[in-house]
Design an enzyme around this catalytic site. Structure first.
Site, PDB file in Angstrom:
ATOM      1  N   HIS A 118      -2.667  10.807   1.054  1.00  9.60           N
ATOM      2  CA  HIS A 118      -2.167  10.666   2.373  1.00  9.60           C
ATOM      3  C   HIS A 118      -1.556  11.861   2.819  1.00  9.60           C
ATOM      4  O   HIS A 118      -0.396  11.980   3.366  1.00  9.60           O
ATOM      5  CB  HIS A 118      -1.105   9.634   2.472  1.00  9.60           C
ATOM      6  CG  HIS A 118      -1.021   9.118   3.792  1.00  9.60           C
ATOM      7  ND1 HIS A 118      -1.164   7.375   4.111  1.00  9.60           N
ATOM      8  CD2 HIS A 118      -0.555   9.231   4.828  1.00  9.60           C
ATOM      9  CE1 HIS A 118      -0.949   7.228   5.127  1.00  9.60           C
ATOM     10  NE2 HIS A 118      -0.520   8.335   5.735  1.00  9.60           N
TER      11      HIS A 118
ATOM     12  N   TYR B 291      -4.275   1.385  16.070  1.00 10.12           N
ATOM     13  CA  TYR B 291      -3.040   1.140  16.613  1.00 10.12           C
ATOM     14  C   TYR B 291      -3.230   0.798  18.253  1.00 10.12           C
ATOM     15  O   TYR B 291      -2.378   0.339  19.032  1.00 10.12           O
ATOM     16  CB  TYR B 291      -1.943   2.514  16.648  1.00 10.12           C
ATOM     17  CG  TYR B 291      -1.676   2.716  15.179  1.00 10.12           C
ATOM     18  CD1 TYR B 291      -0.374   2.063  15.005  1.00 10.12           C
ATOM     19  CD2 TYR B 291      -2.245   3.361  14.169  1.00 10.12           C
ATOM     20  CE1 TYR B 291       0.138   2.597  13.642  1.00 10.12           C
ATOM     21  CE2 TYR B 291      -1.856   3.691  12.963  1.00 10.12           C
ATOM     22  CZ  TYR B 291      -0.512   3.042  12.559  1.00 10.12           C
ATOM     23  OH  TYR B 291      -0.011   3.100  11.235  1.00 10.12           O
TER      24      TYR B 291
ATOM     25  N   GLU C 121      -3.568  -0.168   8.139  1.00 11.30           N
ATOM     26  CA  GLU C 121      -2.384   0.032   9.151  1.00 11.30           C
ATOM     27  C   GLU C 121      -2.475  -0.497  10.419  1.00 11.30           C
ATOM     28  O   GLU C 121      -3.442  -0.502  11.124  1.00 11.30           O
ATOM     29  CB  GLU C 121      -2.382   1.713   9.201  1.00 11.30           C
ATOM     30  CG  GLU C 121      -1.926   2.400   8.059  1.00 11.30           C
ATOM     31  CD  GLU C 121      -1.566   3.728   8.190  1.00 11.30           C
ATOM     32  OE1 GLU C 121      -1.159   4.318   9.203  1.00 11.30           O
ATOM     33  OE2 GLU C 121      -1.727   4.639   7.307  1.00 11.30           O
TER      34      GLU C 121
ATOM     35  N   ASN D 206      -7.184   1.939  10.038  1.00 11.31           N
ATOM     36  CA  ASN D 206      -6.088   1.988  10.743  1.00 11.31           C
ATOM     37  C   ASN D 206      -6.237   1.890  12.361  1.00 11.31           C
ATOM     38  O   ASN D 206      -7.131   2.638  12.610  1.00 11.31           O
ATOM     39  CB  ASN D 206      -5.360   3.307  10.194  1.00 11.31           C
ATOM     40  CG  ASN D 206      -5.085   3.303   8.605  1.00 11.31           C
ATOM     41  OD1 ASN D 206      -5.071   2.390   8.029  1.00 11.31           O
ATOM     42  ND2 ASN D 206      -4.455   4.494   8.376  1.00 11.31           N
TER      43      ASN D 206
ATOM     44  N   ARG E  79       0.805  -1.244   0.080  1.00 13.96           N
ATOM     45  CA  ARG E  79      -0.045   0.004  -0.120  1.00 13.96           C
ATOM     46  C   ARG E  79       0.735   1.286  -0.052  1.00 13.96           C
ATOM     47  O   ARG E  79       1.729   1.475   0.844  1.00 13.96           O
ATOM     48  CB  ARG E  79      -0.971  -0.155   1.187  1.00 13.96           C
ATOM     49  CG  ARG E  79      -1.784   1.121   1.301  1.00 13.96           C
ATOM     50  CD  ARG E  79      -2.539   1.304   2.472  1.00 13.96           C
ATOM     51  NE  ARG E  79      -2.948   2.535   2.558  1.00 13.96           N
ATOM     52  CZ  ARG E  79      -3.249   3.533   3.683  1.00 13.96           C
ATOM     53  NH1 ARG E  79      -2.775   2.756   4.911  1.00 13.96           N
ATOM     54  NH2 ARG E  79      -3.743   4.694   3.618  1.00 13.96           N
TER      55      ARG E  79
ATOM     56  N   GLU F 205      -7.312   8.531   6.672  1.00 16.35           N
ATOM     57  CA  GLU F 205      -7.652   9.094   7.897  1.00 16.35           C
ATOM     58  C   GLU F 205      -8.045  10.546   7.768  1.00 16.35           C
ATOM     59  O   GLU F 205      -7.277  11.509   8.145  1.00 16.35           O
ATOM     60  CB  GLU F 205      -6.335   9.140   8.538  1.00 16.35           C
ATOM     61  CG  GLU F 205      -5.751   7.548   9.005  1.00 16.35           C
ATOM     62  CD  GLU F 205      -4.427   7.776   9.872  1.00 16.35           C
ATOM     63  OE1 GLU F 205      -3.978   8.607  10.201  1.00 16.35           O
ATOM     64  OE2 GLU F 205      -4.104   6.462  10.223  1.00 16.35           O
TER      65      GLU F 205
HETATM   66  O1  IFM Z   1       2.779   7.472  10.208  1.00 12.17           O
HETATM   67  C1  IFM Z   1       1.271   7.465  10.409  1.00 12.17           C
HETATM   68  C2  IFM Z   1       0.684   7.167   9.170  1.00 12.17           C
HETATM   69  O2  IFM Z   1       1.022   8.323   8.089  1.00 12.17           O
HETATM   70  C3  IFM Z   1      -0.834   7.326   9.200  1.00 12.17           C
HETATM   71  N1  IFM Z   1      -1.354   6.628  10.356  1.00 12.17           N
HETATM   72  C4  IFM Z   1      -0.730   6.566  11.624  1.00 12.17           C
HETATM   73  C5  IFM Z   1       0.930   6.485  11.355  1.00 12.17           C
HETATM   74  C6  IFM Z   1       1.717   6.261  12.723  1.00 12.17           C
HETATM   75  O3  IFM Z   1       1.601   7.499  13.393  1.00 12.17           O
END
Ligand code: IFM
Length: 455
Positions: free
Chosen positions: A121, A297, A355, A295, A77, A166
């Site tokens: 992005h 985390y 992500e 995405n 990606r 995002e």
């Molecule tokens: O690096 C970023 C990415 O560009 C977008 N999502 C979160 C990642 C980590 O912060």
């Protein structure tokens, strides 16, 4: 030995973004982007760094593709830099910019790696920012035109298209909190920017359907977080609903339900100007998409804020939890909660984790080995939870590690390393971290084999 096998055809990838890796900020006619401007403004980026050099991927992309092949990725990606295609934001496209991405896609095909292409992005042409950027409705129209140009000009197979990455981050970190380009601090404009981003997304989907690319799925990537109340108290529970409304539903609802969530419309309208919305906008934004990219985390644990109009709340960091270098809580169960929730509330539809990953303080030892077992544990535990969600019917079709190689982490500059591959910036040499070898094994087995437990 517990085995977690994924379905045949599952996409195993890694993700990157143009500004974070490419460098070459003015090669082949590229125009200035908002991130060029923002990072060249002293005080915005850690150590006053910028993406001017980054990983020099624009120059040495073939080597990077070879490394992807060594890793065994079956998908990659990446994002297209809008100002490489429209240096001035609109007008005549820059053929040399388009050619770069054609060459990259060809190279990926040579290694049987499926290209997954993100159109935006975060690196908007500065020329459009000079007219208000996402705060200006015209930007949505220009984004639609840029998307149409890419769909028409890149006449090579692309496996998945992603309109925006995002949009929450673009709108709120860029226009309200000022920590991302363009660095504004105005929540009213941020709300308008969020709407215009979604409109741009819908216009891109419309041009995609009009053009041709019928059997190539297209979707959008949202940064979503499970939001959990810090306690069962009424104020904490109500806070979690509002924080979820702000961070998740403000984007999910218009895309999948054709309207902004009413509770948040009420909350926002008490303190801010609601965005200008024209009659057809909600239908454009709700143009059907083929899948959703997620995405994720971490999770957000919230305690009630100061009033019933507080849509952020007070986020808590439980002391017993583990944290990454970004200060984000490691919370693998969150991805299970998120996937099952999106499936239940907005699906069923195919989902991709576009992500997921972690920054740690990686350093080569004296023999050059980069032992990043914390990252391996993180990725493994998140993947197991994603697998569990699939056992409950979630239509997860692919997983992309953030990120292929260490790169420019926005306002943190080069101080955070998320990569599977270590980049020694002064020499631009790349080294596989232990997690890269681990991921290669996961891909070759199409799943995980983990000591202990049984599946
Ligand atoms: O690096 C970023 C990415 O560009 C977008 N999502 C979160 C990642 C980590 O912060």
């Amino acid at each position: 030995m517990a085995k977690y096998l994924f379905p045949e055809g599952f996409l195993w990838g890694a993700a990157t973004a143009s500004y974070q890796i490419e460098g070459s900020p003015s090669s082949d006619g590229k125009g200035e982007s908002i991130w060029d401007r923002f990072s060249h403004t002293p005080g915005n980026i850690f150590d006053d760094d910028s993406g001017d050099t980054a990983c020099e991927h624009y120059r040495i992309y073939r080597e990077d593709v070879r490394r992807m092949a060594d890793l065994g990725l079956n998908a990659y990606r990446f994002s297209i830099s809008w100002p490489r295609i429209f240096p001035e934001g609109s007008g005549k496209p820059n053929q040399k910019g388009l050619d770069f991405y054609r060459r990259l896609i060809e190279e990926l095909h040579n290694y049987k790696i499926k290209p997954v292409v993100t159109l935006y992005h975060w690196d908007m042409p500065q020329a459009l920012q000079d007219q208000g950027g996402w705060g200006n409705r015209d930007t949505a129209k220009y984004f639609g035109q840029y998307a149409a140009c890419v769909f028409e000009s890149i006449d090579l197979p692309v496996d998945r298209w992603i309109t925006l990455n995002e949009p929450w981050v673009s709108a709120f970190l860029g226009y309200a909190l000022g920590v991302h380009a363009p660095g504004l601090n105005d929540f009213n404009i941020a709300l308008q920017a969020a709407h215009n981003l979604l409109l741009g997304h819908g216009l891109a989907i419309r041009s995609f359907r009009d053009i041709k690319r019928k059997d190539e799925p297209i979707g959008i990537t949202l940064n979503l977080n499970p939001i959990e109340p810090a306690s069962d108290s009424k104020p904490d529970l109500a806070q979690a609903v509002r924080t979820d409304g702000f961070m998740n539903r403000w984007f999910l609802d218009p895309i999948f339900r054709g309207s902004y969530p009413q509770d948040m419309v009420e909350v926002f309208s008490r303190s801010f100007d609601l965005p200008d919305i024209e009659e057809e906008d909600t239908a454009v934004i709700a143009e059907p998409i083929d899948y959703l990219g997620i995405n994720n985390y971490t999770r957000i644990l919230v305690r009630a804020g100061s009033s019933e109009d507080d849509f952020m709340g007070n986020p808590l960091n439980p002391p017993e939890a583990e944290y990454t270098e970004m200060g984000w809580e490691v919370y693998p169960r969150g991805i299970y909660e998120l996937l099952t929730r999106v499936h239940r509330d907005y699906g069923p539809l195919p989902l991709y984790i576009t992500e997921n990953g972690a920054a740690f303080d990686d350093k080569p030892d004296k023999d050059g080995r980069i032992d990043d077992s914390s990252r391996i544990n993180y990725l493994q535990d998140y993947l197991i939870e994603a697998w569990k969600a699939m056992q409950e019917g979630v239509l997860l079709e692919g997983y992309f590690v953030w990120t292929l190689m260490d790169n420019f982490e926005w306002s943190f500059g080069y101080s955070k390393r998320f990569g599977l591959i270590y980049v020694d910036y002064p020499t631009q040499k790349r080294y596989f971290k232990d997690s890269a070898y681990w991921y290669r094994d996961v891909i070759s087995r199409n799943g995980l084999e983990v000591q202990g437990g049984a599946q």
